[in-house]
Design a protein around this motif. Structure first.
Motif, PDB file in Angstrom:
ATOM      1  N   GLY A  29       0.773  -1.235   0.000  1.00 19.73           N
ATOM      2  CA  GLY A  29       0.000   0.000   0.000  1.00 19.73           C
ATOM      3  C   GLY A  29       0.802   1.281   0.000  1.00 19.73           C
ATOM      4  N   ARG A  30       2.104   1.176  -0.179  1.00 23.07           N
ATOM      5  CA  ARG A  30       2.976   2.365  -0.240  1.00 23.07           C
ATOM      6  C   ARG A  30       3.781   2.338  -1.529  1.00 23.07           C
ATOM      7  N   TRP A  52       9.110   5.217   1.723  1.00 25.60           N
ATOM      8  CA  TRP A  52       7.868   4.560   1.314  1.00 25.60           C
ATOM      9  C   TRP A  52       6.734   5.498   1.699  1.00 25.60           C
ATOM     10  N   GLU A  79       2.617   6.656   1.661  1.00 19.91           N
ATOM     11  CA  GLU A  79       1.212   6.262   1.562  1.00 19.91           C
ATOM     12  C   GLU A  79       0.483   7.218   0.624  1.00 19.91           C
ATOM     13  N   SER A 121      -2.038   9.044   1.090  1.00 19.53           N
ATOM     14  CA  SER A 121      -2.347  10.321   1.740  1.00 19.53           C
ATOM     15  C   SER A 121      -1.140  11.255   1.839  1.00 19.53           C
ATOM     16  N   GLU A 122       0.064  10.729   1.635  1.00 19.93           N
ATOM     17  CA  GLU A 122       1.286  11.532   1.748  1.00 19.93           C
ATOM     18  C   GLU A 122       1.828  12.015   0.406  1.00 19.93           C
ATOM     19  N   ARG A 135      -2.490   7.188  -7.634  1.00 28.62           N
ATOM     20  CA  ARG A 135      -3.455   7.128  -6.523  1.00 28.62           C
ATOM     21  C   ARG A 135      -4.496   6.037  -6.776  1.00 28.62           C
ATOM     22  N   MET A 145      -2.955   2.584  -6.356  1.00 31.86           N
ATOM     23  CA  MET A 145      -2.671   2.287  -4.957  1.00 31.86           C
ATOM     24  C   MET A 145      -3.942   2.005  -4.171  1.00 31.86           C
ATOM     25  N   ILE A 151      -5.108  -1.717  -2.152  1.00 36.03           N
ATOM     26  CA  ILE A 151      -5.260  -1.808  -0.689  1.00 36.03           C
ATOM     27  C   ILE A 151      -6.314  -2.833  -0.346  1.00 36.03           C
TER      28      ILE A 151
END
Length: 129
Positions: free
Chosen positions: A16-17, A99, A101, A103-104, A122, A125, A129
């Motif tokens: 997920g990253r 790594w 996420e 949101s980052e 996005r 990813m 998840i």
């Protein structure tokens, strides 16, 4: 004028990253690691070779994350998502790696040519998840 050199960037996804790499120097910023496609190589072969050479990672390239982006007049960047098969990244050509996420993603100062690929990344990813 000659054809632009194809450069591949690789959005390596693990748990997920995505792996982001910091290019050093005055023109530096966060990017998807990768490099130039050599004569006779496919984009995918170049992605595998570059990640092996730059970060000691074994990857499996997946789909392209969108249309190529110009880097000046000399280069054309293509970015592919990829799965990490084995290895832990070893810094050799970058000043930092992390790594990240979903949101980052927007919190990093991405290089201009890499930014257009973030939207497609996005979606990939979130589906993973």
């Amino acid at each position: 004028m000659s054809e632009p050199q194809i450069v591949v960037g690789v959005a390596v996804i693990r748990a997920g990253r995505v792996l982001a790499a910091l290019r050093p120097g005055p023109d530096g910023g966060w990017e998807f690691p990768g490099g130039k496609v050599e004569p006779g190589e496919t984009d995918e072969q170049a992605a595998v070779r570059e990640l092996r050479e730059e970060l000691a990672l074994e990857i499996k390239p997946r789909a392209s994350l969108g249309p190529p982006q110009a880097i000046g007049e000399k280069y054309l960047l293509k970015v592919y998502a990829a799965d990490l098969l084995s290895g832990e990244p070893i810094l050799q050509e970058h000043s930092a790696i992390k790594w990240v996420e979903v949101s980052e993603l927007d919190g990093l100062d991405w290089l201009p040519a890499d930014r257009p690929f973030l939207s497609a990344l996005r979606k990939v990813m979130v589906c993973d998840i």
